[in-house]
Design a protein around this motif. Structure first.
Motif, PDB file in Angstrom:
ATOM      1  N   ARG A 113       0.752  -1.315  -0.001  1.00  9.22           N
ATOM      2  CA  ARG A 113       0.063  -0.021   0.023  1.00  9.22           C
ATOM      3  C   ARG A 113       0.866   1.161  -0.001  1.00  9.22           C
ATOM      4  NH1 ARG A 113      -1.800   3.077   4.641  1.00  9.22           N
ATOM      5  NH2 ARG A 113      -0.592   2.521   6.554  1.00  9.22           N
ATOM      6  N   TRP A 114       2.274   1.204   0.383  1.00  4.54           N
ATOM      7  CA  TRP A 114       3.016   2.251   0.311  1.00  4.54           C
ATOM      8  C   TRP A 114       3.879   2.461  -0.861  1.00  4.54           C
ATOM      9  CZ3 TRP A 114       2.455   6.246   3.760  1.00  4.54           C
ATOM     10  CH2 TRP A 114       1.836   5.740   4.976  1.00  4.54           C
ATOM     11  N   LEU A 115       3.766   1.391  -1.999  1.00  4.74           N
ATOM     12  CA  LEU A 115       4.740   1.548  -2.939  1.00  4.74           C
ATOM     13  C   LEU A 115       4.718   2.712  -3.638  1.00  4.74           C
ATOM     14  CD1 LEU A 115       4.536  -2.362  -4.157  1.00  4.74           C
ATOM     15  CD2 LEU A 115       6.189  -1.336  -2.391  1.00  4.74           C
ATOM     16  N   GLU A 116       3.516   3.186  -4.107  1.00  3.63           N
ATOM     17  CA  GLU A 116       3.519   4.482  -4.850  1.00  3.63           C
ATOM     18  C   GLU A 116       4.201   5.580  -4.273  1.00  3.63           C
ATOM     19  OE1 GLU A 116       0.004   7.210  -7.319  1.00  3.63           O
ATOM     20  OE2 GLU A 116      -0.569   5.166  -6.213  1.00  3.63           O
ATOM     21  N   SER A 117       3.610   5.633  -2.968  1.00  3.74           N
ATOM     22  CA  SER A 117       4.312   6.957  -2.190  1.00  3.74           C
ATOM     23  C   SER A 117       5.858   6.849  -2.125  1.00  3.74           C
ATOM     24  CB  SER A 117       3.454   7.235  -0.766  1.00  3.74           C
ATOM     25  OG  SER A 117       2.169   7.466  -0.971  1.00  3.74           O
ATOM     26  N   GLU A 118       6.134   5.621  -1.697  1.00  9.77           N
ATOM     27  CA  GLU A 118       7.467   5.438  -1.580  1.00  9.77           C
ATOM     28  C   GLU A 118       8.189   5.596  -2.835  1.00  9.77           C
ATOM     29  OE1 GLU A 118      11.308   2.555  -1.845  1.00  9.77           O
ATOM     30  OE2 GLU A 118       9.283   2.679  -3.000  1.00  9.77           O
ATOM     31  N   GLN A 119       7.779   5.371  -3.828  1.00 13.93           N
ATOM     32  CA  GLN A 119       8.591   5.428  -5.382  1.00 13.93           C
ATOM     33  C   GLN A 119       8.613   7.204  -5.594  1.00 13.93           C
ATOM     34  OE1 GLN A 119      10.186   2.947  -7.252  1.00 13.93           O
ATOM     35  NE2 GLN A 119      10.960   4.743  -8.131  1.00 13.93           N
ATOM     36  N   ALA A 120       7.583   7.539  -5.172  1.00 10.74           N
ATOM     37  CA  ALA A 120       7.539   9.190  -5.519  1.00 10.74           C
ATOM     38  C   ALA A 120       8.757   9.919  -4.470  1.00 10.74           C
ATOM     39  CB  ALA A 120       6.342   9.621  -5.033  1.00 10.74           C
ATOM     40  N   ILE A 121       8.914   9.278  -3.604  1.00  9.69           N
ATOM     41  CA  ILE A 121       9.860   9.935  -2.696  1.00  9.69           C
ATOM     42  C   ILE A 121      11.355   9.474  -3.330  1.00  9.69           C
ATOM     43  CG2 ILE A 121      11.143  10.006  -0.380  1.00  9.69           C
ATOM     44  CD1 ILE A 121       8.361   9.743   0.922  1.00  9.69           C
ATOM     45  N   VAL A 122      11.645   8.362  -3.825  1.00  7.20           N
ATOM     46  CA  VAL A 122      12.682   7.821  -4.280  1.00  7.20           C
ATOM     47  C   VAL A 122      13.125   8.557  -5.540  1.00  7.20           C
ATOM     48  CG1 VAL A 122      13.780   5.790  -5.665  1.00  7.20           C
ATOM     49  CG2 VAL A 122      12.510   5.478  -3.528  1.00  7.20           C
ATOM     50  N   ASP A 123      12.040   9.231  -6.460  1.00 10.29           N
ATOM     51  CA  ASP A 123      12.459   9.685  -7.464  1.00 10.29           C
ATOM     52  C   ASP A 123      12.758  11.204  -7.308  1.00 10.29           C
ATOM     53  OD1 ASP A 123      11.748   7.516  -8.986  1.00 10.29           O
ATOM     54  OD2 ASP A 123       9.733   8.175  -9.487  1.00 10.29           O
ATOM     55  N   ALA A 124      12.166  11.905  -6.184  1.00  4.49           N
ATOM     56  CA  ALA A 124      12.441  12.992  -5.888  1.00  4.49           C
ATOM     57  C   ALA A 124      13.703  13.135  -5.240  1.00  4.49           C
ATOM     58  CB  ALA A 124      11.632  13.647  -4.876  1.00  4.49           C
ATOM     59  N   THR A 125      14.089  12.062  -4.464  1.00  2.04           N
ATOM     60  CA  THR A 125      15.606  12.032  -3.818  1.00  2.04           C
ATOM     61  C   THR A 125      16.800  11.953  -4.985  1.00  2.04           C
ATOM     62  OG1 THR A 125      14.769  10.731  -2.121  1.00  2.04           O
ATOM     63  CG2 THR A 125      16.910  10.728  -2.490  1.00  2.04           C
TER      64      THR A 125
END
Length: 293
Positions: A113-125
């Motif tokens: 359930r966190w994969l989409e939000s987590e990936q957004a932070i990875v891309d922003a980092t």
């Protein structure tokens, strides 16, 4: 006075005790995780990730931060990289990311359930590290349990660090003197886990325990209110019904019915008068019959 049937009460008490035992067992299986969820989670600090050094050493003081198995909360606004995934078939069920926490690189396990939000932070980092962005405006606040890293996950993390150690040192993210052992935490944070179970399982087990407790309360209240009276057998019920029928019949027989007749013109009671007239006519008829004879 209403009283309980001892046999029925004994059975009810057995069910009550069984329900209480079932509730305790279900809560124990959940690790009493509901109390951790309802309480205040601990803060994840570097002290909580260095507790291995304190284990097995009686001379050193125990760390003051979160311990292995603690339920913690952390605001994730940087994720260096995803280094491993857990799949079921073609579906990604979980993902492991590297999160900087107080000078340590900590592995976080994110469920589906966190994969989409987590990936957004990875891309922003990555945009921040590449210089295409000046800041990150995304973050997530997660709760989970501090757990020991499985060997396969630890192997993946150390492999990722070996491939990226040089550029991280050049970028100043880690010291040139830091190796993997000094840079990487020996623990991971399993997001949405309470102890060894996922949050959903803990909630389900707790709900089942709650149902058992409610049933035990129901039995207790019914016992206290004398709700387990002696049950009548079929023969006793038929006997009671027959007795009621006989009583009703006797009551009907005791009822006296008085019939009166009134004169339609005057409204006076002429019942006795009519009886006398009938008797006189009957007597005259009998006299006439005797004369003829």
């Amino acid at each position: 006075m209403k009283s309980n049937d001892p046999i029925r009460v004994k059975k009810a008490r057995t069910r009550l005790i069984a329900a209480l035992i079932a509730a305790v067992v279900l809560l124990a299986v959940s690790g009493f995780g509901i109390f951790k969820m309802l309480g205040t989670p601990k803060s994840l600090t570097s002290d909580s990730l260095s507790m291995l050094a304190a284990e097995g050493s009686a001379e050193e003081e125990a760390p003051t931060g979160a311990q292995l198995g603690d339920y913690v909360e952390h605001e994730v606004n940087l994720i260096m990289k995803n280094f491993a995934e857990g799949t079921r078939g073609d579906t990604v069920r979980e993902r492991y990311g590297v999160v900087p926490v107080d000078g340590k690189l900590v592995a976080f396990r994110f469920p589906q359930r966190w994969l989409e939000s987590e990936q957004a932070i990875v891309d922003a980092t990555q945009e921040l590290l590449n210089g295409t962005a000046q800041y990150i405006d995304k973050y997530i606040v997660v709760r989970g349990t501090v757990q020991a890293m499985p060997e396969d996950v630890s192997g993946e993390l150390y492999s990722w660090f070996a491939d990226n150690q040089e550029w991280m040192q050049q970028a100043g993210l880690i010291s040139s003197e830091q190796d993997a052992a000094a840079s990487l935490a020996d623990y991971m944070v399993s997001v949405d886990s309470v102890g060894k179970l996922p949050v959903g399982a803990v909630v389900g087990l707790t709900a089942a325990a709650g149902v058992c407790l409610l049933y035990a309360l129901y039995e207790l209240i019914r016992i206290l209110l004398k709700g387990y009276a002696v049950k009548q057998t079929e023969a006793e019920a038929d006997s009671a019904e027959s007795a009621e029928t006989e009583t009703a019949s006797e009551a009907e027989e005791d009822i006296e019915v008085e019939i009166t007749e009134a004169d339609p013109e005057t409204g006076e009671d002429v019942t006795d008068l009519e009886v006398e007239i009938v008797e006189e006519e009957t007597a005259k008829e009998e006299t006439t019959e005797d004369a003829d004879a």
